[in-house]
Design a protein around this motif. Sequence first.
Motif: not given
Length: 361
Positions: A69-76, A249-259, A264-269
């Motif tokens: 499944v395509e979800i894009g790049e997840l960002k805070a 859901v166990s997935v990486n979320v970007n808490y920084g920026d593109d540069e 951080i991997r957040v689980e059970d969401c």
Amino acid sequence: MGSDTERQEKLEQFRREVEGLENVQGVAYDPKEKRFVALVSKKKPESELPEDQLVANRTSMSEDEHGVVEIGELKAHTLRMAISSDSGEVMDPESSAEFRPVMAGAEEQPDSLPIVGTGSYVARVTDLSKGEWTEGVSEGDVVRVSNWHVYVADGFEANRPIHQPFRGGEVGELVGYAPLEDGSKADAAARTVTKHDGWGTIGLDVARNGDEYGRSVVRDITDEHGGATVTKTGRTTDTTTAEIDLIDVSVNVNYGDDENPNLIRVEDCVLTTALGRNGDSGSAVYLEENGALCGLYFAGSEEAGTGVFAQINNVEAELGIEAITDWEEETKPIEYGRSGDGPSDEVQQFKDDLKAFIENW
């Protein structure tokens, strides 16, 4: 599918098998299709991928048991405000309106930081052994919840003032948070409540079945919620609805920026269709059918049209709190006592005396 334990074991095995593949950001379970799925930032035709980068070639699961499944790049989804270096004025975007009383869905800002997010629901502290709390906080204290990356942001600063709206009046102080690291199940923090706080959620009154929003809690999102509609009110997109697509859901979320990414991997969401944008982090999420509080929104991908929220049971377990659902409109959150049964004895006695005085006037 068997027991929940068996599913979690298979999901963890699947994660280990596919992590490291190109574009793979995590794994989840699809309750509608009854299969495990690899979550990719961008789905590509199999013909464009090397054999060793195909999910099917890395997993022991059958073709019917798994998918992609395509979800894009997840960002805070906090929002950084642009400040003029010359005048110090906010250039873009403008801060939102002031709300008094402050309800869930209002813009909130940690002092001295050029970011905003959304304040969420009101809860009671139940277990100080969970999360990290400042000195002076006691079990039974009432707090307002949001995300770690909204209230804590660049680092925990005990009693940091929280403003509503951006650069507006102080509405509380940062007093607690759940540490956010790989494997966390919630992105959550809490501030004190003040005389400015109220109950309810901006723009949300009555659910489909006639119940008031926030008067009940669904702590676990299960298979039966696949395809269910959820709603939230946030700082940027106001009231929006989305459909629950994936759970566990166990997935990486970007808490920084593109540069400077900070994954951080957040689980059970829970993953939904588009639910919010930058600035909506911290929004309380409700089931539209019955108004039950079910999650805390924290990330998404605008490009892919996806959103992610933490389940309430995980927010409560990692922060040591419990949502208040039995509030009385005439009693402010700050007046609620530590008994867990509504207003404190002193406040209730004052109300009773005042009522008697008026009746006998």
